[in-house]
Design an enzyme around this catalytic site. Structure first.
Site, PDB file in Angstrom:
ATOM      1  N   GLU A 172      25.116 -73.562  76.984  1.00 50.86           N
ATOM      2  CA  GLU A 172      25.761 -73.434  78.304  1.00 50.86           C
ATOM      3  C   GLU A 172      24.747 -73.272  79.427  1.00 50.86           C
ATOM      4  OE1 GLU A 172      25.119 -71.031  76.400  1.00 50.86           O
ATOM      5  OE2 GLU A 172      25.260 -69.057  77.318  1.00 50.86           O
ATOM      6  N   HIS A 200      21.409 -71.280  73.586  1.00 52.43           N
ATOM      7  CA  HIS A 200      22.419 -71.287  74.646  1.00 52.43           C
ATOM      8  C   HIS A 200      22.651 -72.672  75.240  1.00 52.43           C
ATOM      9  CE1 HIS A 200      22.943 -66.881  75.221  1.00 52.43           C
ATOM     10  NE2 HIS A 200      21.769 -66.860  74.625  1.00 52.43           N
ATOM     11  N   CYS A 249      25.180 -66.945  70.785  1.00 53.74           N
ATOM     12  CA  CYS A 249      24.340 -65.737  70.818  1.00 53.74           C
ATOM     13  C   CYS A 249      25.165 -64.508  70.423  1.00 53.74           C
ATOM     14  CB  CYS A 249      23.705 -65.590  72.199  1.00 53.74           C
ATOM     15  SG  CYS A 249      22.327 -64.434  72.230  1.00 53.74           S
TER      16      CYS A 249
END
Lengths: 225, 90
Positions: free
Chosen positions: A198, A196, A87
């Site tokens: 994560e 994302h 991002c």
């Protein structure tokens, strides 16, 4: 010996804690790096997390790109160290010219926040080896300036060289050219993406655990190096 | 103190959704006849010392490396002509 993965915190980073957690869940040793560090504390790889570094003033990632830590990250990335930009981290990598192109305002002008289906097209990078090419995954996506742009020649080159790492499925969320969600450099050690991974590493908090292979991939790559 | 102005605009081929949103709002406000709007950034730099070729070259370098992202943006650099003094009526 465990593998040390650094996560940079810029003023305005939001997802550094989740990135550190993803590294830990994947089995690596998370190492916090501060934007003022010029020393990378012997890490084997670096994650540039999501957020709004330096308030996204000027352009997203433009000021972070000139932070002290990025001088060393850029140098090490050019020497082959694995670097993942998520991002805002992807925006920093583009501003650093480690990756081609740029991220612009979403074409519909709205901030988008949703679980996003993606195809992993390149499973040969340092960060995607634990996927298989063509694998479909779902991870969160949240951005206001996630539209990937580059000139036609660059886009053609990325396609021809298989450097589109992930592509949006089920609708383009932000006007990215050719539905591109993430790309890699020619060497495959630097990867940037808007979604994302994560945030998708355990079922308690993520929609899936399909983001975890980004982090296990790099650990395997480093152990085998 | 001399002032140098750097204007940064998205390249013509890059979509400008903010400019489009402004353009679409105009007729609603009664402003007719505007067929396109592009939105950019303007930097006003107050320069110490004379604005000679060397100073302008430094500003261009600054614009190229930092103020603009030349992947998606173009920029122009100009010295601002001496305008009305501060406090003068517009």
């Amino acid at each position: 010996m465990t593998t040390r993965i650094g996560v940079v915190t810029f003023p305005g980073s939001l997802d550094d804690a989740d990135a550190l957690r993803a590294v830990r869940i994947a089995g690596g040793e998370p190492v916090t790096l501060w934007h003022r560090d010029t020393d990378l504390h012997q890490v084997d790889a670096v994650v540039l997390p999501g957020g709004f570094s330096y308030g996204d003033y000027l352009r997203c990632g433009a000021i972070a790109r000139f932070s002290p830590v990025m001088g060393t990250v850029i140098e090490q990335a050019r020497a082959g160290m694995p670097v993942l930009g998520i991002c805002n981290g992807f925006q920093v990598l583009c501003e650093s010219h480690l990756l081609p192109g740029a991220l612009t305002r979403n074409d519909h002008l709205h901030f988008v926040c949703r679980d996003q289906r993606l195809t992993v097209e390149n499973a040969d990078t340092a960060w995607t080896r634990d996927y298989s090419a063509g694998q479909e995954i779902t991870v969160p996506l949240k951005n206001g300036e996630g539209g990937y742009v580059a000139d036609e020649r660059t886009l053609d080159e990325l396609e021809a060289e298989g450097r589109v790492v992930v592509r949006y499925l089920d609708g383009n969320p932000n006007g990215s050219r050719r539905d591109i969600a993430g790309i890699t450099n020619a060497a495959g050690n630097v990867v940037g993406l808007m979604p994302h991974p994560e945030h998708a590493v355990e079922t308690l908090t993520g929609p899936t655990t399909e983001g975890l292979p980004f982090f296990t991939s790099v650990l395997k790559q480093l152990v085998n190096a | 103190m001399a002032r140098v102005v750097v204007d940064v605009m998205l390249k013509p081929e890059i979509l400008d959704p903010q400019g489009q949103a402004v353009q679409r709002a105009l007729p609603r406000l009664g402003f007719e006849g505007i067929t396109d709007v592009r939105q950019g950034k303007r930097f006003e730099l107050d320069v110490e010392g004379p604005v000679d070729d060397a100073a302008l070259a430094r500003v261009r370098e600054m614009a190229e490396t930092f103020l603009a992202n030349t992947v998606i943006e173009d920029f122009t650099v100009r010295v601002e002509a001496a305008g009305p003094q501060e406090g003068a009526p517009a």
